[in-house]
Design a protein around this motif. Sequence first.
Motif, PDB file in Angstrom:
ATOM      1  N   CYS A  46      43.399  86.951  52.433  1.00 50.03           N
ATOM      2  CA  CYS A  46      43.884  85.948  53.542  1.00 50.03           C
ATOM      3  C   CYS A  46      44.142  86.234  54.591  1.00 50.03           C
ATOM      4  O   CYS A  46      45.035  87.039  54.807  1.00 50.03           O
ATOM      5  CB  CYS A  46      44.882  84.939  52.491  1.00 50.03           C
ATOM      6  N   HIS A  48      46.297  84.567  56.606  1.00 52.38           N
ATOM      7  CA  HIS A  48      47.456  84.431  56.757  1.00 52.38           C
ATOM      8  C   HIS A  48      48.428  85.358  56.552  1.00 52.38           C
ATOM      9  O   HIS A  48      49.062  85.697  57.621  1.00 52.38           O
ATOM     10  CB  HIS A  48      47.901  83.167  55.974  1.00 52.38           C
ATOM     11  N   TYR A  67      49.062  82.561  47.660  1.00 55.00           N
ATOM     12  CA  TYR A  67      50.462  82.579  48.121  1.00 55.00           C
ATOM     13  C   TYR A  67      50.874  81.182  48.601  1.00 55.00           C
ATOM     14  O   TYR A  67      51.850  80.944  48.158  1.00 55.00           O
ATOM     15  CB  TYR A  67      50.286  83.729  49.155  1.00 55.00           C
ATOM     16  N   HIS A  68      50.100  80.713  49.526  1.00 57.14           N
ATOM     17  CA  HIS A  68      50.673  79.476  50.214  1.00 57.14           C
ATOM     18  C   HIS A  68      49.886  78.037  50.265  1.00 57.14           C
ATOM     19  O   HIS A  68      49.916  77.085  50.536  1.00 57.14           O
ATOM     20  CB  HIS A  68      50.975  79.610  51.565  1.00 57.14           C
ATOM     21  N   GLY A  69      48.584  78.541  49.376  1.00 57.76           N
ATOM     22  CA  GLY A  69      47.734  77.443  49.152  1.00 57.76           C
ATOM     23  C   GLY A  69      46.825  77.100  50.265  1.00 57.76           C
ATOM     24  O   GLY A  69      46.259  76.186  50.223  1.00 57.76           O
ATOM     25  N   PHE A  70      46.684  77.852  51.365  1.00 55.83           N
ATOM     26  CA  PHE A  70      45.753  77.562  52.338  1.00 55.83           C
ATOM     27  C   PHE A  70      44.270  77.517  51.780  1.00 55.83           C
ATOM     28  O   PHE A  70      44.077  78.566  51.034  1.00 55.83           O
ATOM     29  CB  PHE A  70      46.062  78.620  53.411  1.00 55.83           C
TER      30      PHE A  70
HETATM   31  S1  FES Z   1      48.982  84.756  52.407  1.00 51.33           S
HETATM   32 FE1  FES Z   1      47.246  83.143  52.003  1.00 51.33          FE
HETATM   33  S2  FES Z   1      48.020  81.217  52.476  1.00 51.33           S
HETATM   34 FE2  FES Z   1      49.807  82.639  52.884  1.00 51.33          FE
END
Ligand code: FES
Length: 327
Positions: A46, A48, A67-70
């Motif tokens: 990811c 992010h 992790y944060h749903g992106f």
């Molecule tokens: S690491 Fe993937 S949404 Fe934060």
Amino acid sequence: MITDSWYAVATPRQVRRQPLALRRFGQDLVLWRDATGRVVVMPDRCPHKGARLSDGRVQDGTLACPYHGFRFDPAGACVATPVQPTTRIPHAMCVHPLPSREVHGLVWVWVGDGTPTEEVPWFDDVPTDSVGAWDGALVYPVHYSRMIESNFDVYHFPFVHRSIDPGMGEAVEDIAVHAEDDFIHSEGVIVNRSGRRTPYHVDFKAPNLQVLGLTRHVLGFIACTPIDDDHTWVYARVHTDYTRWAWVNRLLSFLILSLDWHVAQARQDIPVLRHLTPRQTAPGACVWVHADAGAARYVQWRARALQAQAQREETPRAPTPLRQAGA
Ligand code: FES
Ligand SMILES: [Fe+2]
């Protein structure tokens, strides 16, 4: 490895509703299916904070990071950041899918910077369907180039595989090799002490496909795809036509492949192959005999292809993850 080529990386049945983690070409990949059922292949990271996307889930035709749903669409664009639902998403918040195809009973990935060719490589004499066939895959602790080289070798059978086929002859006669462009055909006849003659042929198609024909009734399709410098994903599909009943042929194909995988390959070939030196093929590294003509042509072809590739890459270009990978 040889780039600007299609490589088989998985079977379609491996890619189900949830994401699949695979390591190929020294890179971690995630495979998933979009809303239309099409296979999507992406780097398994990811953008992010670097979580593994394969630990996430497929949601409404997008891949959601654990992790944060992106969420990322099949083109790699980030289409949702739940923590800031109304804020503009940065352009850099994206992943770059690899061109992929699902054809001939395999999932293929284009490796390289060039434009993908319309067709994936295939052999004219290998069925594109699985009627009367059985398939499977194994991971070998061997560089893929030495796997391909070893697949040309049928005269190790009476030594490595003596226990499962004691009647196999040691001598090979009528050896012939024909090569053109990215294709190599090799053939011969294995002769045992009582005079039984078993014809075979081994063909190669760039960058990593082979077909082994034994007698007139057994055809084995093989793809040797690099996982990394020390491991190879070997996919094999056995086709038999001993009878006119497809289900009987399929059963025979299953028995042949099962014996080959679980005994011949796992217990007999791998203990020898894992210690081969050098780890990769190299012209001049082995002293060939005439029966090695097919393997020798492959080693020469690979050396020339790598040399041409290095010359093309002399023009500085921005490195991509796949071109950095060591495989
Ligand atoms: S690491 Fe993937 S949404 Fe934060
Ligand atoms: Fe073998």
